[in-house]
Write a protein that holds these residues in place. Structure first.
Motif, PDB file in Angstrom:
ATOM      1  N   MET A 318       3.741   4.096  -6.695  1.00 17.47           N
ATOM      2  CA  MET A 318       3.138   3.914  -5.283  1.00 17.47           C
ATOM      3  C   MET A 318       1.706   4.480  -4.957  1.00 17.47           C
ATOM      4  O   MET A 318       0.744   3.890  -4.599  1.00 17.47           O
ATOM      5  CB  MET A 318       4.015   4.195  -4.309  1.00 17.47           C
ATOM      6  CG  MET A 318       5.247   3.102  -4.347  1.00 17.47           C
ATOM      7  SD  MET A 318       6.605   3.699  -3.277  1.00 17.47           S
ATOM      8  CE  MET A 318       5.938   3.313  -1.524  1.00 17.47           C
ATOM      9  N   ASN A 319       1.707   5.864  -5.257  1.00 19.59           N
ATOM     10  CA  ASN A 319       0.720   6.636  -4.933  1.00 19.59           C
ATOM     11  C   ASN A 319      -0.503   6.577  -6.000  1.00 19.59           C
ATOM     12  O   ASN A 319      -1.633   6.580  -5.343  1.00 19.59           O
ATOM     13  CB  ASN A 319       1.171   8.159  -4.945  1.00 19.59           C
ATOM     14  CG  ASN A 319       2.121   8.322  -3.802  1.00 19.59           C
ATOM     15  OD1 ASN A 319       2.147   7.829  -2.863  1.00 19.59           O
ATOM     16  ND2 ASN A 319       2.849   9.584  -3.999  1.00 19.59           N
ATOM     17  N   ASP A 320      -0.254   6.314  -7.073  1.00 20.35           N
ATOM     18  CA  ASP A 320      -1.536   6.306  -7.974  1.00 20.35           C
ATOM     19  C   ASP A 320      -1.861   5.152  -8.668  1.00 20.35           C
ATOM     20  O   ASP A 320      -2.798   4.854  -9.034  1.00 20.35           O
ATOM     21  CB  ASP A 320      -1.075   7.203  -9.488  1.00 20.35           C
ATOM     22  CG  ASP A 320      -0.533   8.454  -8.953  1.00 20.35           C
ATOM     23  OD1 ASP A 320      -0.758   9.066  -7.970  1.00 20.35           O
ATOM     24  OD2 ASP A 320       0.100   9.374  -9.792  1.00 20.35           O
ATOM     25  N   GLU A 321      -1.005   4.086  -8.568  1.00 26.62           N
ATOM     26  CA  GLU A 321      -1.511   2.736  -9.110  1.00 26.62           C
ATOM     27  C   GLU A 321      -1.429   1.613  -8.008  1.00 26.62           C
ATOM     28  O   GLU A 321      -2.271   0.865  -8.104  1.00 26.62           O
ATOM     29  CB  GLU A 321      -0.338   2.554 -10.189  1.00 26.62           C
ATOM     30  CG  GLU A 321      -0.480   3.366 -11.193  1.00 26.62           C
ATOM     31  CD  GLU A 321       0.323   2.832 -12.592  1.00 26.62           C
ATOM     32  OE1 GLU A 321       0.280   3.794 -13.660  1.00 26.62           O
ATOM     33  OE2 GLU A 321       1.133   1.946 -12.418  1.00 26.62           O
ATOM     34  N   LEU A 322      -0.547   1.504  -7.013  1.00 26.83           N
ATOM     35  CA  LEU A 322      -0.566   0.545  -6.147  1.00 26.83           C
ATOM     36  C   LEU A 322      -1.434   0.672  -4.963  1.00 26.83           C
ATOM     37  O   LEU A 322      -2.181  -0.043  -4.568  1.00 26.83           O
ATOM     38  CB  LEU A 322       0.988   0.361  -5.751  1.00 26.83           C
ATOM     39  CG  LEU A 322       1.890  -0.260  -6.544  1.00 26.83           C
ATOM     40  CD1 LEU A 322       3.445  -0.222  -6.153  1.00 26.83           C
ATOM     41  CD2 LEU A 322       1.685  -1.720  -7.323  1.00 26.83           C
TER      42      LEU A 322
END
Length: 471
Positions: A318-322
């Motif tokens: 969630m934090n790094d890719e989305l």
């Protein structure tokens, strides 16, 4: 013997004038729309109730009548790190009309000048055209045809139109509903004056709804009856979190003061960013976690969140890719992500991975693939965790490690591709019927997915994840 919930056993409960027509009397609408009307009424901001229309022959109208249209909403869960366990008797429903038993009562709603709003939730299949429906049917088959008949009656009476806010979980629901109503109007030859009134005097809004509503707490019914002091066959349990995005004119916030009542409701001229946020940051992680977690023997979303390795996977995904790929302020995305993680941890909701896995290919296509492709285009490399989730999904559709739940055509495509394991990844990624495009044209995707798939096939998903996430 405990008395049934009614206005006799609960004297003094308020009665409100009818201001909304609501198609659908099921658990979700009663715990979502009607619960919100209750909150506005509690603060003196709305002073209105909903008259519910039972859109199919079999429904809850009889049970509602037995309880004088009262029922209890239980909110169970964690909200902003606080445990919520509330009970409230809802008084914002006036009555239920079964239009199969009393179609005249349904059409009579057109005569009431006090009715301003129409909401609906007739399932994703509800906003659809049905050939053969006619104005003379009592009632027509489809929801849009039923609505067209009511609107035409309203037009004939020379009255103002409605603010129409469908809650069905399809993209651009308000626009699609209007299109089908216009299709019936043309087919039924209702005339240009009606078509003009339809567009000029009515406001069709698109909307996005978000609240998990497990429904009737069957396993705790007896305990709750003792605690509440009355019998309620229509109790609805829901999570505390709620979000409603309505794409409509700015004045709607004053006509329907949901946000003023402190509810998490946004009226906007473009709901697209909010839809993308929900689809990619709530639904996306669900789809990503399922094959990996099921291969590791986990059964529920709560199991995933209580497992350190899998929790880190979801959090970093969630934090790094989305989130970096979404066009919303970073603070808003961070706040929403934290709320999603909290909802995933809700110990009061048993959300089974097997149920989420239904039709996972189409879900991946809409929830994760657009973000994966954008990430590859903008950063020149594949997102590692999404690529891993994609590989796990494809491996799970081999059918020997996880039970597959999908359409026959999808399963046939996978069986055919798996008949030659050496070329499986290239064959399946080239299938435009699955992805809407030839994914072998995405630089590095075939090799990247194939490498992850081989790694997952050699060992177990937990071991692969432990190497992929930050420990």
């Amino acid at each position: 013997m405990t008395n049934r919930l009614s206005r006799t056993t609960q004297p003094g409960l308020p009665v409100y004038p009818e201001r909304m027509i609501q198609f659908g009397e099921g658990n979700f609408m009663r715990a979502f729309v009607d619960w919100q009307l209750q909150q506005m009424n509690n603060q003196g901001l709305f002073n209105g109730s909903a008259v519910l229309v039972q859109p199919i022959g079999q429904g809850l109208g009889g049970l509602m009548a037995e309880q004088d249209n009262l029922y209890t909403v239980l909110l169970n869960g964690i909200m902003q790190e606080q445990t919520v366990n509330s009970r409230e008797i809802i008084t914002s429903v006036s009555r239920v009309i079964n239009l199969y038993d009393d179609y005249a009562a349904y059409l009579a709603l057109a005569e009431d000048d006090g009715l301003e709003f129409i909401t609906s939730n007739t399932t994703e299949a509800g906003i659809a055209y049905s050939a053969g429906d006619s104005l003379g049917d009592t009632p027509p088959k489809s929801f849009p045809a039923k609505l067209t008949a009511l609107l035409h009656k309203r037009f004939e009476l020379g009255k103002k139109g409605f603010i129409i806010i469908p809650c069905e979980l399809i993209d651009r629901n308000g626009e699609k509903l209007l299109q089908i109503v216009q299709q019936y109007a043309a087919e039924w030859q209702l005339g240009e004056d009606f078509n003009k009134w339809l567009v000029d005097e009515n406001t069709f809004c698109c909307s996005l709804v978000d609240r998990i509503v497990p429904g009737y707490p069957r396993d705790k019914a007896a305990q709750l009856e003792e605690e509440l002091g009355y019998k309620d066959n229509l109790i609805v349990t829901a999570e505390p979190f709620l979000f409603w995005v309505i794409e409509g004119p700015a004045w709607l916030s004053e006509k329907l003061p949901l946000a003023q009542a402190g509810l998490n409701v946004v009226v906007t001229d473009d709901m697209t960013p909010y839809r993308e946020r929900k689809v990619h940051l709530l639904n996306g992680p669900h789809t990503a976690m399922v094959p990996l977690a099921m291969m590791a023997g986990l059964e529920t979303v709560e199991d995933v969140m209580n497992d350190e390795t899998f929790f880190r996977f979801v959090q970093e995904l969630m934090n790094d890719e989305l989130s970096p790929m979404l066009d919303l302020p970073a603070e808003e995305l961070s706040s929403y992500s934290a709320a999603v993680l909290e909802r995933f941890r809700n110990p009061f909701v048993r959300h089974e991975l097997a149920s989420i896995s239904l039709n996972s290919i189409s879900k991946f296509k809409s929830r994760l693939l657009p973000v994966l492709l954008r990430y590859r285009q903008e950063r020149g490399q594949l997102p590692e965790l999404m690529t891993l989730a994609f590989a796990a999904l494809l491996l799970s559709y081999r059918g020997d490690r996880v039970a597959r739940q999908d359409g026959a055509e999808v399963l046939e495509a996978f069986d055919k591709a798996w008949s030659n394991p050496d070329s499986f990844v290239k064959t399946i990624l080239a299938d435009e019927s699955l992805w809407g495009q030839d994914l072998t044209l995405v630089p590095g995707l075939v090799d990247g997915v194939a490498a992850k798939l081989q790694e997952l096939d050699r060992t177990d998903s937990r071991a692969v994840l432990q190497q992929a996430v930050h420990q």
